[in-house]
Design an enzyme around this catalytic site. Structure first.
Site, PDB file in Angstrom:
ATOM      1  N   HIS A  58      -3.183  10.330  11.971  1.00  0.00           N
ATOM      2  CA  HIS A  58      -1.486   9.357  12.385  1.00  0.00           C
ATOM      3  C   HIS A  58      -0.750   9.222  13.766  1.00  0.00           C
ATOM      4  CE1 HIS A  58       2.347   7.994  11.898  1.00  0.00           C
ATOM      5  NE2 HIS A  58       2.774   8.659  12.982  1.00  0.00           N
ATOM      6  N   PHE A 110       0.914  -1.337   0.188  1.00  0.00           N
ATOM      7  CA  PHE A 110       0.620   0.082   0.130  1.00  0.00           C
ATOM      8  C   PHE A 110       1.173   1.065  -0.113  1.00  0.00           C
ATOM      9  CE2 PHE A 110       0.538  -1.800   4.619  1.00  0.00           C
ATOM     10  CZ  PHE A 110       1.130   0.318   5.488  1.00  0.00           C
ATOM     11  N   THR A 128      -6.335   1.061  12.671  1.00  0.00           N
ATOM     12  CA  THR A 128      -5.780   1.381  12.291  1.00  0.00           C
ATOM     13  C   THR A 128      -7.026   1.586  11.028  1.00  0.00           C
ATOM     14  OG1 THR A 128      -3.794   0.586  12.281  1.00  0.00           O
ATOM     15  CG2 THR A 128      -4.657   1.791   9.359  1.00  0.00           C
ATOM     16  N   ARG A 140      -2.682   6.656  20.677  1.00  0.00           N
ATOM     17  CA  ARG A 140      -3.308   5.492  19.953  1.00  0.00           C
ATOM     18  C   ARG A 140      -4.392   4.579  20.869  1.00  0.00           C
ATOM     19  NH1 ARG A 140       0.382   3.959  16.074  1.00  0.00           N
ATOM     20  NH2 ARG A 140      -0.474   1.961  15.316  1.00  0.00           N
TER      21      ARG A 140
HETATM   22  P1  ATP Z   1      -0.770   5.698  11.369  1.00  0.00           P
HETATM   23  O1  ATP Z   1       0.670   5.560  11.029  1.00  0.00           O
HETATM   24  O2  ATP Z   1      -1.135   6.579  10.152  1.00  0.00           O
HETATM   25  O3  ATP Z   1      -1.004   6.437  12.505  1.00  0.00           O
HETATM   26  P2  ATP Z   1      -1.006   2.748  11.589  1.00  0.00           P
HETATM   27  O4  ATP Z   1       0.186   3.115  12.802  1.00  0.00           O
HETATM   28  O5  ATP Z   1      -2.312   2.654  12.734  1.00  0.00           O
HETATM   29  O6  ATP Z   1      -1.549   4.595  11.234  1.00  0.00           O
HETATM   30  P3  ATP Z   1       0.477   1.664   9.856  1.00  0.00           P
HETATM   31  O7  ATP Z   1       0.480   0.230   9.531  1.00  0.00           O
HETATM   32  O8  ATP Z   1       1.852   2.431  10.517  1.00  0.00           O
HETATM   33  O9  ATP Z   1      -0.902   1.838  10.515  1.00  0.00           O
HETATM   34  O10 ATP Z   1      -0.654   1.937   8.613  1.00  0.00           O
HETATM   35  C1  ATP Z   1       0.194   3.461   8.467  1.00  0.00           C
HETATM   36  C2  ATP Z   1      -0.967   4.147   7.180  1.00  0.00           C
HETATM   37  O11 ATP Z   1      -0.991   3.384   6.343  1.00  0.00           O
HETATM   38  C3  ATP Z   1      -2.202   3.978   8.074  1.00  0.00           C
HETATM   39  O12 ATP Z   1      -2.804   5.008   9.081  1.00  0.00           O
HETATM   40  C4  ATP Z   1      -3.188   4.031   6.965  1.00  0.00           C
HETATM   41  O13 ATP Z   1      -3.496   5.025   6.558  1.00  0.00           O
HETATM   42  C5  ATP Z   1      -2.340   3.355   6.040  1.00  0.00           C
HETATM   43  N1  ATP Z   1      -1.949   1.551   5.507  1.00  0.00           N
HETATM   44  C6  ATP Z   1      -2.164   0.721   7.063  1.00  0.00           C
HETATM   45  N2  ATP Z   1      -2.263  -0.559   6.297  1.00  0.00           N
HETATM   46  C7  ATP Z   1      -2.726  -0.177   4.756  1.00  0.00           C
HETATM   47  C8  ATP Z   1      -3.659  -1.539   4.153  1.00  0.00           C
HETATM   48  N3  ATP Z   1      -3.351  -2.906   4.191  1.00  0.00           N
HETATM   49  N4  ATP Z   1      -4.626  -0.965   2.846  1.00  0.00           N
HETATM   50  C9  ATP Z   1      -3.915   0.265   2.164  1.00  0.00           C
HETATM   51  N5  ATP Z   1      -3.272   1.268   3.495  1.00  0.00           N
HETATM   52  C10 ATP Z   1      -3.058   0.860   4.541  1.00  0.00           C
HETATM   53 MG    MG Z   2       2.191   3.686  11.606  1.00  0.00          MG
END
Ligand code: ATP
Ligand code: MG
Length: 139
Positions: A117, A59, A93, A87
């Site tokens: 975020h 992604f 997420t 968080r």
């Molecule tokens: P953030 O870092 O934005 O606070 P998070 O830590 O909950 O969110 P991460 O795993 O770090 O999630 O992913 C970063 C960002 O990438 C997410 O906020 C989301 O917008 C996007 N994202 C994560 N997983 C997916 C996915 N499977 N498909 C599309 N976008 C995704």
């Molecule tokens: Mg993250």
């Protein structure tokens, strides 16, 4: 010991949909102090650098295109146990899986446009804060 700082971004859709005020108000109500803040617009290279930890994910291209698609609000938030508490305030997420009352449940649209975020560790809170703000911009 848990740190007292986290970094948040109000993402493009949430800014565009007019949620800046509501989100900041809930952040304040939850006991976070805003110690740095900026209204900005990432270019694609900035977004790729900020999300470098996800560069191998499928992604990554969509995420970085989205995050550079419009203005965002970036802020450093301070309170005891900031990373974990924030968080909890933002929720899962995926907004569909986020708990009632969380920022992502209230203001998120989908996985990408999930409103905000929040840093995932004290170490990343430091890295992300340094990415956006110089020492002179923090109070
Ligand atoms: P953030 O870092 O934005 O606070 P998070 O830590 O909950 O969110 P991460 O795993 O770090 O999630 O992913 C970063 C960002 O990438 C997410 O906020 C989301 O917008 C996007 N994202 C994560 N997983 C997916 C996915 N499977 N498909 C599309 N976008 C995704
Ligand atoms: Mg993250």
């Amino acid at each position: 010991m848990a740190g007292n700082k986290t970094l948040t971004i109000i993402k493009p859709y949430a800014v565009n949909d007019g949620y800046i005020g509501s989100i900041l108000s809930r952040i304040n109500d939850a006991g976070f102090r805003i110690t740095a803040m900026r209204f900005t617009h990432l270019n694609i290279k900035d977004a790729q650098a900020f999300y470098a930890i996800h560069k191998d994910k499928n992604f990554f291209d969509r995420l970085t295109a989205f995050m550079s698609s419009g203005p965002i609000v970036v802020a450093i938030l301070e309170k005891d146990n900031a990373v974990a508490d924030y968080r909890k305030l933002i929720g899962a997420t995926n907004p569909e899986e986020a708990e009632e009352g969380t920022l992502r449940k209230l203001f998120g649209r989908n996985m990408e446009a999930n409103a905000v975020h929040g840093s995932d560790s004290d170490e990343n809170a430091d890295i992300e804060s340094n990415f956006f703000f110089s020492k002179m911009e923090r109070f």
